[in-house]
Design a protein around this motif. Structure first.
Motif, short mmCIF file in Angstrom:
data_model
loop_
_atom_site.label_atom_id
_atom_site.label_comp_id
_atom_site.label_asym_id
_atom_site.label_seq_id
_atom_site.Cartn_x
_atom_site.Cartn_y
_atom_site.Cartn_z
N THR A 152 -20.46 37.52 -4.96
CA THR A 152 -19.60 36.64 -4.24
C THR A 152 -19.33 37.32 -2.98
O THR A 152 -19.23 38.41 -3.08
CB THR A 152 -18.45 36.29 -4.81
OG1 THR A 152 -17.66 37.48 -5.38
CG2 THR A 152 -18.93 35.74 -6.73
N LEU A 153 -18.83 36.42 -2.27
CA LEU A 153 -18.57 36.81 -0.83
C LEU A 153 -17.28 37.63 -0.97
O LEU A 153 -17.19 38.84 -0.36
CB LEU A 153 -18.25 35.52 -0.17
CG LEU A 153 -19.35 34.76 0.45
CD1 LEU A 153 -19.28 33.45 1.34
CD2 LEU A 153 -20.71 35.65 1.12
N GLU A 154 -16.25 37.30 -1.73
CA GLU A 154 -15.12 38.03 -2.04
C GLU A 154 -15.51 39.35 -2.61
O GLU A 154 -14.82 40.54 -2.01
CB GLU A 154 -14.23 37.26 -3.02
CG GLU A 154 -13.60 35.90 -2.59
CD GLU A 154 -14.72 34.91 -2.61
OE1 GLU A 154 -14.25 33.85 -2.13
OE2 GLU A 154 -15.71 34.97 -3.15
N SER A 155 -16.10 39.54 -3.33
CA SER A 155 -16.70 41.01 -3.99
C SER A 155 -17.27 41.81 -2.94
O SER A 155 -17.15 42.80 -2.64
CB SER A 155 -17.51 40.82 -5.18
OG SER A 155 -16.96 40.12 -6.30
N GLU A 156 -18.06 41.18 -2.47
CA GLU A 156 -18.97 41.71 -1.04
C GLU A 156 -18.07 42.33 -0.05
O GLU A 156 -18.18 43.28 0.45
CB GLU A 156 -20.00 40.50 -0.66
CG GLU A 156 -20.95 41.29 0.61
CD GLU A 156 -22.09 40.16 1.18
OE1 GLU A 156 -21.52 39.77 2.05
OE2 GLU A 156 -23.04 40.07 0.38
N ALA A 157 -16.97 41.61 0.35
CA ALA A 157 -16.08 42.01 1.13
C ALA A 157 -15.21 43.27 0.55
O ALA A 157 -14.96 44.36 1.54
CB ALA A 157 -15.00 40.97 1.40
N VAL A 158 -15.13 43.32 -0.52
CA VAL A 158 -14.55 44.65 -1.22
C VAL A 158 -15.43 45.83 -0.99
O VAL A 158 -15.38 46.91 -0.61
CB VAL A 158 -14.12 44.51 -2.68
CG1 VAL A 158 -13.79 45.86 -3.40
CG2 VAL A 158 -13.25 43.50 -2.97
N LEU A 159 -16.86 45.66 -1.34
CA LEU A 159 -17.86 46.62 -1.13
C LEU A 159 -17.91 47.01 0.44
O LEU A 159 -18.03 48.29 0.74
CB LEU A 159 -19.38 46.08 -1.58
CG LEU A 159 -19.14 45.89 -3.09
CD1 LEU A 159 -20.54 45.74 -3.69
CD2 LEU A 159 -18.55 47.03 -4.02
N LEU A 160 -17.79 46.13 1.27
CA LEU A 160 -17.85 46.47 2.75
C LEU A 160 -16.86 47.21 3.15
O LEU A 160 -17.07 48.52 3.69
CB LEU A 160 -17.91 45.22 3.56
CG LEU A 160 -18.07 45.37 5.03
CD1 LEU A 160 -19.11 46.35 5.48
CD2 LEU A 160 -17.87 44.09 5.93
N LYS A 161 -15.42 47.05 2.61
CA LYS A 161 -14.25 47.80 3.00
C LYS A 161 -14.61 49.35 2.32
O LYS A 161 -14.28 50.25 2.95
CB LYS A 161 -13.03 47.44 2.46
CG LYS A 161 -12.66 46.20 3.19
CD LYS A 161 -11.41 45.48 2.77
CE LYS A 161 -10.94 44.29 3.31
NZ LYS A 161 -9.80 43.85 2.92
N ALA A 162 -15.08 49.32 1.04
CA ALA A 162 -15.46 50.72 0.51
C ALA A 162 -16.45 51.32 1.16
O ALA A 162 -16.38 52.88 1.50
CB ALA A 162 -15.99 50.55 -0.96
#
Length: 401
Positions: free
Chosen positions: A352-362
């Protein structure tokens, strides 16, 4: 202490005749001897205090603890360090307090009887362990030597082999090897009907029928090898994920948001003694995971009704962590990174885009590798064949410095 006070003696069906002079001297000089009823009978008359191993098992360990420093002998079967009592005692007492005196193990004796080179054989124990462990070791041509629990085990193993498509496999039961009651019985799994002794070793030569699926220990089992409700890491993504997680012998994985358990199960199948703790809060998915673990030969999967990050408290330190769900939960990525030991691996998959955003920050905060995996499978499109894409997966992998 100037010398080891605890001697662990392996004894075979030939009793005292099979013991070395050192082992006989240890028995003669012992102040206390403990062993199973069968072991004590094999050892014959002893002049010191003797005790048959009590139940529960821990009570016997307490008796040994109480005599620490006094000349103590523990009698065990064959090679005590081969799936035996010696391994338990070695975790309790330092090496300079203990002497281990083995005789040939059941595996060595069986290999000699069958003319099987031991380095070409898989050895395992289902003594007091789930028989489903056999499933992970089956492949065409496999030779297995199995320690079992009782006389019922070969019949149950025959049923399991037939269920897996290995009914033509040859089974050999070797009873009381090395003693006067030694007997060898053979037959095929599909027609097994032999009555055997409780004390035996089971040998299996695996023969598969033509359509029996071969389940490699490498990651990437077919999706239909698992029961699931759609929440499963697909085959190609699963193989790529396990490659980044890098299972190795004895390593521990946390599988967070385990779903059907596919990642944890393939992790355990991939390397000897690999362990996994799987967290899954959904009862239906846990039921799938339990069934999958048994069917694929890793019934020791530690499956827990928990979610992260709160479910991580108190767990043993992992070598690797897979985040397959719950990425948007507050604090999950920092908690996972903090839990890893140095050199530990973390892999997280997002759809999902929301989970992808978490991975980008990580990725921005910690580095590592960020990639996108896209898979398309061929399928029918009317009277033709076309590509049907799966949902793309964004994957972040990280090795803790």
């Amino acid at each position: 202490m100037s010398a080891p006070w605890l001697t662990v003696i392996g004894i075979g069906e030939d009793g005292l005749d099979g013991l070395s002079g050192v082992a006989k001297r240890a028995l003669a000089e012992a102040q206390f001897v403990i062993g199973g009823k069968r072991h004590l009978e094999l050892a014959g008359s002893l002049s010191c205090e003797t005790v048959s191993w009590p139940s529960p098992f821990a009570e016997g360990l307490k008796l040994i603890d109480a005599r620490r420093g006094a000349a103590t002998v523990v009698l065990a079967t064959g090679d005590p360090m081969c799936f035996g009592l010696g391994a338990t005692l070695s975790r309790r007492y330092p090496a300079d307090e203990m002497t281990v005196l083995p005789v040939p193990s059941a595996f060595s004796l069986a290999a000699a009887r069958l003319d099987w080179p031991l380095e070409e054989v898989e050895t395992l124990s289902v003594h007091g362990r789930p028989l489903d462990r056999l499933r992970a070791h089956l492949h065409p041509g496999a030779r297995l030597l199995c320690l079992t629990s009782n006389a019922e085990a070969p019949r149950r193993a025959a049923d399991l082999l037939a269920d897996e498509g290995y009914g033509a496999s040859r089974m050999t039961v070797l009873e009381h090897m090395g003693g006067a009651r030694e007997r060898i019985v053979s037959g095929t799994a599909e027609s097994w009907h032999e009555e055997v002794a409780d004390f035996h070793l089971l040998a299996i030569e695996a023969i598969a029928v033509r359509d029996t699926p071969v389940r490699s220990r490498l990651a990437g089992l077919p999706d239909d090898a698992f029961r699931h409700d759609g929440k499963i890491t697909k085959r190609e993504i699963r193989a790529a994920t396990l490659a980044k997680l890098a299972p190795h012998p004895g390593a521990l994985l946390w599988d967070i948001g385990a779903g059907s358990g596919s990642i944890a199960i393939e992790w355990m199948r991939a390397a000897p003694r690999a362990k996994a703790i799987a967290l899954e809060p959904d009862a239906g998915r846990r039921a799938f995971a339990i069934a999958n673990a048994a069917a694929l030969g890793v019934p020791d999967l530690d499956l827990r009704d928990a979610a992260a990050p709160e479910g991580l408290d108190g767990l043993p330190v992992p070598d690797a962590i897979f985040l397959g769900g719950g990425l948007t939960a507050e604090g999950i990525v920092p908690a996972a990174i903090a839990a890893l030991k140095p050199g530990g691996r973390l892999v997280a998959n997002a759809v999902t885009l929301e989970s992808e955003a978490v991975l980008l920050k990580a990725y921005e905060a910690h580095g590592g590798e960020l990639c996108r995996l896209s898979i398309a499978r061929a399928g029918r499109v009317g009277g033709f064949t076309g590509w049907r894409p799966l949902m793309p997966v964004t994957q972040w992998s990280f090795v803790k410095p």
